[in-house]
Structures are given as structure tokens and as C-alpha cells.
Design an enzyme around this catalytic site. Structure first.
Site, PDB file in Angstrom:
ATOM      1  CG  ASN A 146      -0.415  -0.177   2.529  1.00 22.06           C
ATOM      2  OD1 ASN A 146       0.569  -0.883   2.723  1.00 22.06           O
ATOM      3  ND2 ASN A 146      -1.032   0.448   3.521  1.00 22.06           N
ATOM      4  CB  ILE A 147       1.660   3.664  -2.291  1.00 22.25           C
ATOM      5  CG1 ILE A 147       2.538   2.455  -2.652  1.00 22.25           C
ATOM      6  CG2 ILE A 147       2.416   4.979  -2.450  1.00 22.25           C
ATOM      7  CD1 ILE A 147       2.814   2.315  -4.139  1.00 22.25           C
ATOM      8  CD  GLU A 148      -1.147   5.231   4.731  1.00 21.37           C
ATOM      9  OE1 GLU A 148      -1.837   4.381   5.303  1.00 21.37           O
ATOM     10  OE2 GLU A 148      -0.477   6.097   5.338  1.00 21.37           O
ATOM     11  CD  GLU A 176      -5.287  -5.926  -1.138  1.00 20.40           C
ATOM     12  OE1 GLU A 176      -5.881  -6.383  -0.150  1.00 20.40           O
ATOM     13  OE2 GLU A 176      -4.878  -4.746  -1.190  1.00 20.40           O
ATOM     14  CB  CYS A 214     -10.641  -2.348   0.437  1.00 20.00           C
ATOM     15  SG  CYS A 214     -10.042  -1.741  -1.155  1.00 20.00           S
ATOM     16  CB  CYS A 262      -8.606  -4.555  -3.560  1.00 18.18           C
ATOM     17  SG  CYS A 262      -7.417  -3.224  -3.328  1.00 18.18           S
TER      18      CYS A 262
END
Length: 136
Positions: free
Chosen positions: A42-44, A55, A91, A94
Site C-alpha cells: 500500500n502507498i498512502e 492488491e 477492500c 480491490c
């Protein structure tokens, strides 16, 4: 590739996550039918909307390389510096993105460790999913 090896690849991907806001790191490893594994984290982003899940990062990497057929995905997640105590599921966004390429029968491994995981199909996670067949 074994389920344990795929989960291990997801744990390695999780280490690269960029999570300065939530501090919740997620890793994914997507096994293509040709045997290749595409990983993602994940990349915020400070404005949240551009944030990308692990994903979809793995899926988009694969599709950008011309791979569109997949056999299985492993997902792991936990707060930074903590041990996994719960499984992390994809989620809704995804689930829908995966459904586009994978369909309802693809196994999804949601793991606490290489030997402690829940396995469900994408169809179980996204019942009555909407995919390309719905448009034809």
C-alpha cells in the site's frame, strides 16, 4: 508455488509499504497462471484519495507487463512494528479490480503467518460480483 511461499512473498512486499499516516502496512503477492509473482504494497498519500492498496499495486504491475490471467493472491497486513493478529482482507475496490481479471473462483489467502491463514474464493468475498460477462 506453495501457499506458504506466496504468503512469504506478501510479507516481503509489506516491508516496502509507504504508510506515514495510518501506519498500517499491507503486502500482496499475486500469482499469475504462468508462474510469475507480482508483489505490491500500500502507498498512502496526504490527500488520501490517491492512496493505492497493495492488491491493486500488484494487479496493476502485472497488467502493465501484459499479464492478465491469475491463479491466486495472498494478502497480509498489520500496524507498523506489530505482529499480525488478524487477517486482512482486500477492500471492496480491490475485490472489484481483481474480479475484472480473476473471476469468482480465484483463491484469496488472508494470512497472519505462512501457516495461519484463511482461504476464500474471490466470489465468496464479492458475492454477485460485476464483471465483463455482465456487459455481454
Amino acid at each position: 508455488m506453495t501457499r506458504q511461499e506466496l504468503i512469504s512473498a506478501a510479507f516481503a512486499a509489506r516491508e516496502k509499504a509507504y504508510t506515514p499516516y495510518s501506519h498500517f502496512k499491507v503486502g500482496a503477492a499475486l500469482l499469475a497462471k504462468d508462474g510469475r509473482v507480482f508483489t505490491g504494497c500500500n502507498i498512502e498519500n496526504a490527500t488520501f484519495t490517491p492512496t493505492n492498496c497493495a492488491e491493486r499495486t500488484a494487479l496493476f504491475k502485472a497488467v502493465s507487463e501484459g499479464v492478465t490471467e491469475f491463479a491466486m493472491i495472498a494478502v497480509v497486513g498489520s500496524k507498523e512494528g506489530e505482529r499480525n493478529t488478524l487477517v486482512t482482507s482486500p477492500c471492496g475496490v480491490c475485490r472489484q479490480a481483481l474480479y475484472e481479471f480473476c473471476g469468482p473462483e480465484m483463491p484469496v489467502l488472508m494470512a497472519k503467518s505462512e501457516d495461519d491463514f484463511v482461504e476464500m474464493t474471490l466470489g465468496e468475498l464479492l458475492p454477485l460480483g460485476f464483471g465483463p460477462a455482465n456487459l455481454g
